[in-house]
Design an enzyme around this catalytic site. Structure first.
Site, mmCIF file in Angstrom:
data_model
loop_
_atom_site.group_PDB
_atom_site.id
_atom_site.type_symbol
_atom_site.label_atom_id
_atom_site.label_comp_id
_atom_site.label_asym_id
_atom_site.label_seq_id
_atom_site.Cartn_x
_atom_site.Cartn_y
_atom_site.Cartn_z
ATOM 1 C CB ALA A 281 41.140 11.237 17.960
ATOM 2 N N GLY A 282 39.004 9.175 19.297
ATOM 3 C CA GLY A 282 38.384 7.865 19.088
ATOM 4 C C GLY A 282 38.040 7.120 20.363
ATOM 5 C CE LYS B 15 45.202 17.396 19.359
ATOM 6 N NZ LYS B 15 43.839 17.023 19.748
ATOM 7 C CG ASN C 156 36.367 17.213 23.590
ATOM 8 O OD1 ASN C 156 35.931 17.676 24.636
ATOM 9 N ND2 ASN C 156 36.034 17.708 22.421
ATOM 10 C CB THR C 157 33.636 13.160 21.446
ATOM 11 O OG1 THR C 157 34.335 14.003 20.535
ATOM 12 C CG2 THR C 157 32.201 12.987 20.962
ATOM 13 N N GLY D 268 35.819 11.866 17.304
ATOM 14 C CA GLY D 268 34.384 11.894 17.572
ATOM 15 C C GLY D 268 33.657 10.585 17.312
#
Lengths: 257, 369
Positions: A186-187, A99, A208-209, A160
């Site tokens: 993301a997001g 990635k 992830n976050t 994040g």
């Protein structure tokens, strides 16, 4: 889920449409529990954090064997650094998926599409399965495809932020106009947002976050697993279109034969 | 070379910025700041006021939320390694200043390797290299030689040395350094002149622009700070934050961080000019997290264990561990340290504390490419 609905990337058939991250956890030993609860098919690991000599502190020691490992070039500020990190990953035995993350803005962590394209060209030519992390731009998507990208990973909102699909319209156009798998990365802060991305037509999502910083990461991982499945089922079922106005049940033209 | 960020910072500094100690914001105005996504420099100043100390708990909670979002439940670890303690400067607060009657040492390559082996055995892959200012004993070439040796043991090498030119920083970056730590000590020019009576360090402006020269030289991470206790601490930390802000605006790709070193007892017996309370330290950390949500915050072993164990929960992103401020202090020599440390725990103990607190210690977060 029907057997025919399988996502393949770079020749690998994936067991699900949920990708997870490996950063931000209170302890790495949570990773296998999260992967199992989420039914995740792919996990991404920052090459910069990999330390083969670290024993139990080596993050790779916590990656389950039945998941596709996707190293990422987090920390790279230009194409050259991304390429070096990718080669390090391969040399360290992390496979040939990569990635590409090229970020040179510490305030919003926005990816640099132009540098990402350069890295994609080089690494695809070296036989990597390249998944570029990008701002959702249609022209970038087309150039990345021409450069040999195996999928596209546009952001829903800055990393994040848990803000969800702020880029929804741009994502929708990208999904409509390109035949590469689009993985929203993301997001995504809540399972409902992951479901929304799948309903929109995303091939998969990466989270992830939202999992790693939840009070109960394992339970949150399970929630995301269910949300991704629900969103995919809804996409396959063909959801009704949203309308600006109410649709009358007695049509105006019903008298016409 | 131009240093636009430093010029901009100097303009802010000279615009007659009053100390946060003089600010008297109303409570509702402060509460509103805790919900905002972005803060202006003027709003950051209000969060550093004595009035904002009454909101310390909600301020800390907001800082914790932002830190978790951007850094997760992790804490990067590093340790200092002193190469030498020769110095030509007369800093009145420093245990290694030229006027101190102490034994002086400089590590040989073999001694450096032994010291590095001991540190590397703890699992740490990030090291901070320090030395005093002496072009005779520790010129940039010597420091570069040391960096090349340390590359065999560490994946990330930061330097905390006397200020250099862009070219010299670039040369050290080429030899393997990737991060720069440099404290202005005090941003107050009068106080700076008093505290630095002789030596090249008297040049306030050359030091002030050094972090920017580090950014221009391509160093990945730059860590700045003021030594708290030398002058009005609220003003000093406001200026630290604004300095970081100006650098980040100009160099968005650089990983910026601040430290909040409180002055410690030193062999010469220097006494701090002002008290910096634990609550002030906590307020500064939390306020800075709101002002620059993605910037690093480093906390050293100058602070005692109980304070560090509390502060890791809302803002701090880097902790030193297993520290020793003497040259070769882990292996070959037992001279006096630069200053007294107050948290003597080793890397394993700090790691255990972090895991206990729900934080993952990160031993490696970068590798020189």
């Amino acid at each position: 889920m029907p057997d025919t609905d399988t996502l393949s990337i770079g020749g690998t058939r994936l067991a699900s449409r949920l990708f997870v991250g490996s950063g931000k956890y209170a302890r790495n030993s949570l990773i296998p529990e999260v992967v199992a609860a989420a039914g995740a098919a792919v996990i991404t690991v920052a090459v910069r954090r990999v330390d083969l000599e670290a024993g139990a502190e080596n993050i790779l020691a916590h990656i389950p064997p039945n998941i596709v490992l996707m190293p990422n070039t987090s920390g790279a500020r230009n194409a050259q650094e991304a390429v070096r990190l990718a080669r390090l990953a391969r040399a360290a035995g992390c496979g040939n998926w990569i990635k590409i993350e090229v970020i040179d803005d510490n305030r919003y962590l926005m990816p640099d599409n132009a540098e990402t394209l350069k890295a994609t060209e080089l690494l695809a030519a070296e036989g990597f399965v390249v998944l570029p992390y990008i701002s959702p731009d249609l022209y970038a998507a087309r150039r990345l495809k021409a450069a040999g990208a195996a999928a596209l990973m546009p952001l829903g909102a800055p990393i994040g932020t848990n803000r969800g699909l702020q880029t929804k319209e741009l994502l929708r156009i990208m999904m409509e106009e390109t035949d590469l798998p689009v993985i929203v990365d993301a997001g995504i802060g809540r399972p409902s947002q992951a479901a929304a991305a799948m309903e929109l037509g995303a091939a998969a999502v990466l989270v992830n976050t939202a999992i790693a910083t939840a009070d109960d990461p394992v339970r949150m991982a399970a929630a995301f697993g269910l949300a991704v499945q629900a969103g995919r089922q809804a996409w396959l079922a063909g959801p009704g279109r949203c309308r600006e106005t109410a649709a009358a049940s007695s049509p105006l033209t019903g008298f016409l034969r | 070379m131009n240093t636009p960020a430093t010029t901009r910072f100097r303009a802010l500094q000279e615009a007659g910025l009053a100390s946060p100690a003089a600010a008297t914001p109303e409570l509702p105005a402060l509460q509103r700041l805790l919900t905002q996504d972005r803060l202006t420099p003027a709003e950051f100043r209000l969060l550093l006021s004595p009035a904002a100390e009454t909101l310390l708990e909600p301020l800390a909670r907001r800082a914790q939320e932002l830190t978790l979002r951007h850094f997760g439940r992790t804490m990067q670890l590093y340790t200092p390694l002193y190469l030498a303690n020769y110095c030509v400067n007369g800093c009145t607060y420093c245990g290694y200043s030229a006027g101190q009657r102490i034994e002086r040492h400089r590590l040989t390559p073999d001694q450096l390797r032994r010291e590095a082996e001991v540190i590397a055995a703890t699992g740490l892959r990030h090291v901070l290299v320090l030395t005093g200012e002496s072009l005779t004993h520790t010129p940039p070439d010597y420091i570069g030689d040391c960096i090349e040796i340390l590359r065999d043991y560490f994946t990330s090498i930061a330097i905390e040395i006397y200020p250099l030119s862009v070219d010299s920083y670039r040369e050290l970056a080429g030899r393997g350094a990737d991060s720069l730590t440099l404290y202005q000590e005090t941003y107050d020019r009068t106080r700076y002149a008093e505290l630095h009576p002789y030596g090249p360090k008297r040049d306030y402006d050359f030091r002030l622009a050094a972090p920017e020269r580090g950014c221009q030289a391509g160093l990945r991470a730059v860590n700045i700070g003021a030594l708290l206790g030398l002058h009005d601490a609220r003003l000093e930390f406001l200026l630290t934050g604004l300095h970081a802000y100006c650098l980040q605006e100009q160099y968005p790709g650089v990983d910026l961080a601040v430290s909040l070193p409180r002055i410690r007892p030193v062999p010469g017996g220097f006494q701090p000019a002002v008290a910096v309370t634990d609550r002030m330290l906590a307020q500064f950390i939390a306020a800075f997290r709101l002002f620059m949500p993605r910037a690093g915050i480093a906390l050293s072993t100058r602070e005692r264990a109980s304070i560090r164990d509390g502060l890791i929960h809302f803002g701090v992103t880097r902790l030193s561990a297993g520290s020793n401020t003497a040259v070769g202090g882990r292996t070959c020599q037992s001279g006096s340290g630069q200053f007294e440390i107050d948290d003597h725990r080793g890397v394993a103990e700090i790691s255990a504390m972090l895991y206990q607190a729900g934080r993952q210690p990160v031993f490696k977060d970068w590798q020189t490419l």
